[in-house]
Design an enzyme around this catalytic site. Structure first.
Site, PDB file in Angstrom:
ATOM      1  N   GLU A   1       2.566  -9.386  11.784  1.00 30.78           N
ATOM      2  CA  GLU A   1       2.046  -8.779  10.468  1.00 30.78           C
ATOM      3  C   GLU A   1       3.500  -8.474   9.803  1.00 30.78           C
ATOM      4  O   GLU A   1       3.763  -8.946   8.607  1.00 30.78           O
ATOM      5  CB  GLU A   1       1.193  -7.847  10.632  1.00 30.78           C
ATOM      6  CG  GLU A   1       0.512  -7.376   9.300  1.00 30.78           C
ATOM      7  CD  GLU A   1      -0.396  -6.222   9.447  1.00 30.78           C
ATOM      8  OE1 GLU A   1      -0.640  -5.843  10.463  1.00 30.78           O
ATOM      9  OE2 GLU A   1      -1.133  -5.721   8.351  1.00 30.78           O
TER      10      GLU A   1
ATOM     11  N   ASP B   1       0.769  -1.150  -0.109  1.00 26.96           N
ATOM     12  CA  ASP B   1      -0.055   0.025   0.158  1.00 26.96           C
ATOM     13  C   ASP B   1       0.791   1.374   0.071  1.00 26.96           C
ATOM     14  O   ASP B   1       0.872   2.084  -1.105  1.00 26.96           O
ATOM     15  CB  ASP B   1      -0.983  -0.053   1.134  1.00 26.96           C
ATOM     16  CG  ASP B   1      -1.808  -1.299   1.220  1.00 26.96           C
ATOM     17  OD1 ASP B   1      -1.170  -2.070   0.670  1.00 26.96           O
ATOM     18  OD2 ASP B   1      -2.477  -1.375   2.404  1.00 26.96           O
TER      19      ASP B   1
HETATM   20  C1  GLC Z   1      -2.640  -4.668   3.761  1.00 26.96           C
HETATM   21  C2  GLC Z   1      -1.376  -4.990   3.101  1.00 26.96           C
HETATM   22  C3  GLC Z   1      -1.979  -6.094   1.953  1.00 26.96           C
HETATM   23  C4  GLC Z   1      -2.737  -7.231   2.582  1.00 26.96           C
HETATM   24  C5  GLC Z   1      -3.994  -6.760   3.443  1.00 26.96           C
HETATM   25  C6  GLC Z   1      -4.710  -7.912   4.210  1.00 26.96           C
HETATM   26  O1  GLC Z   1      -3.756  -3.729   2.907  1.00 26.96           O
HETATM   27  O2  GLC Z   1      -0.975  -4.193   2.503  1.00 26.96           O
HETATM   28  O3  GLC Z   1      -0.627  -6.651   1.170  1.00 26.96           O
HETATM   29  O4  GLC Z   1      -3.289  -7.956   1.648  1.00 26.96           O
HETATM   30  O5  GLC Z   1      -3.707  -5.889   4.301  1.00 26.96           O
HETATM   31  O6  GLC Z   1      -3.896  -8.583   4.790  1.00 26.96           O
END
Ligand code: GLC
Length: 431
Positions: free
Chosen positions: A389, A161
């Site tokens: 994470e 992101d």
């Molecule tokens: C965030 C991360 C993305 C992932 C999502 C759910 O948006 O950047 O890569 O898929 O979270 O974990």
């Protein structure tokens, strides 16, 4: 590695046919999360791995797109939920489900191939093949100007992101007054670890533009200020085409197998010819609106190794660049450069999914020592901090949410196939 805890994290995060990424932050089905989760479950719980992929493909749109989020459960109070995306439930072909209006890197195709190769279940292969083909066709039809490289139109679609790679195109547009309440950092102590409001305003403005144009790809290609050929997405698109070719050949469909093998080669060559930055020694994404490269040292620029894209000379150049990524206690930071922030999301922290892709890519290039370093650092982070994470590359400290599904899943995958050639899945490692 504590495989029992990894399994229990995945079981706790499992819902009806799919696994949520994290109970605190992401309570629905996410596209490439499910793909990584299926990879991890392939050995540990093959039936769950097959269901994970089938359920994700059940959210596929009629035009072929597999969405980034499928809202299988009540999304009341979640931002940005179905009210924000306004996609409706009549775009999907298999199930009436609300989704977001964008996709994510097409990891589901190699993941499906991997699950098939582990299970040998031909009924599964035949059930997923038409959806995987529709998805790859959608990329070429709706998301490619030249039939070679594909583009995305939202930073969320890259899976990375707030990567500094996107600052250029995001700076160019004024999101105006956007009012909303962020859901992704309910705890104040997460504020330093998540995207800034400056980034978030632009994410929301792009969503609102998408819904105003009714998610019409042709109009959005013209109107969106953010249209980017992301190198990670393109590398996974090559892997998707290779995987589709392999599955088609396995189902005795030679003409489809040839078609997708050729497409893989076309996209691989385009990456190598047009997206390698010789000065920086890695692949860089391209801004199609400004018509200029986005020269950031992002881990995305290493992932084309997984597609076999670098020529031998290019890979020699990449070795020096790898040193700059390895110059931390824990490899591989998601970004190295002036805007690095070792605690904030995709601006520096180590993520297990990109480590997994890079480790596989380095093996494909025959760089076994570098690949082993990535695997060892990943496993020691998990050992130290649990299934977080993301992690600081400097201190190893766990960041973001805990009990994060793909961290648990990929620890199982590393445990299950690791460097053991006998069990190495050709689906992800080599072709
Ligand atoms: C965030 C991360 C993305 C992932 C999502 C759910 O948006 O950047 O890569 O898929 O979270 O974990």
């Amino acid at each position: 590695m504590d495989t029992d805890t990894a399994r229990s994290v995945l079981e706790a995060n499992r819902r009806d046919g799919y696994t949520i990424p994290s109970a605190t932050l992401y309570p629905f089905q996410w596209n490439w999360d499910s793909a990584f989760i299926a990879v991890g479950l392939a050995h540990a719980d093959p039936a769950a791995a097959k269901r994970e992929i089938r359920t994700l493909l059940d959210a596929r749109w009629e035009n072929g797109m597999v969405p980034q989020i499928a809202f299988w459960s009540d999304a009341e109070g979640y931002f940005p939920g179905p009210d924000e995306w306004r996609v409706g439930t009549d775009r999907t072909v298999h199930a009436a489900v609300e989704t977001s209006g964008i996709t994510q890197p097409p990891m589901v195709v190699p993941a499906a191939r991997y699950v098939y190769e582990v299970t040998g279940d031909e009924a599964f292969r035949d059930s997923v093949l038409p959806d995987l083909r529709a998805y790859c066709e959608w990329w070429l039809r709706e998301r490619s100007d030249d039939g070679e490289l594909v583009w995305i139109r939202h930073p969320w679609a890259t899976g990375m992101d707030d990567s500094p790679a996107w600052v250029g195109p995001l700076e160019r547009f004024d999101p105006g007054e956007v009012s909303y309440v962020r859901e992704d950092r309910k705890d104040d102590d997460l504020a330093d670890q998540r995207p800034t409001d400056w980034d978030y305003d632009r994410y929301v403005a792009l969503v609102r533009q998408g819904r105003e144009l009714d998610w019409d790809e042709a109009r959005l290609r013209e109107a969106s200020p953010f249209v980017v050929e992301d190198v990670l997405t393109n590398a996974l698109f090559v892997r998707a085409c290779e995987s589709l070719a392999a599955l088609s050949a396995d189902a005795s469909d030679e003409s489809e197998a040839t078609r997708w093998r050729e497409q893989a080669e076309t996209t691989r060559r385009a990456l190598s010819d047009r997206r390698f930055d010789d000065e920086r020694g890695l692949f860089v994404s391209y801004d199609l609106v400004a018509d200029e490269p986005l020269p950031a040292r992002s881990i995305a620029g290493l992932v084309p190794t997984l597609a076999g894209a670098p020529t031998p000379d290019q890979f020699d150049r990449m070795r020096e660049t790898l040193d700059s990524f390895f110059d931390y206690d824990y490899a591989v930071p998601s970004y190295v450069g002036p805007e690095m922030d070792t605690d904030r999301y995709w601006r520096g922290p180590v993520w297990l999914n990109t480590n997994w892709l890079v480790e596989r890519g380095l093996r494909r290039m025959g760089a076994e020592t570098a690949a082993a370093r990535v695997r060892e650092d990943s496993l020691s982070l998990l050992e130290r901090e649990g299934f977080r994470e993301y992690f600081s590359p400097e201190t190893g400290a766990g960041r973001g949410s805990d009990r994060f599904s793909w961290s648990a899943a990929l620890s199982l995958a590393w445990d299950g196939d690791g460097t053991d050639e006998g069990r190495m899945p050709i689906g992800l490692g080599r072709d």
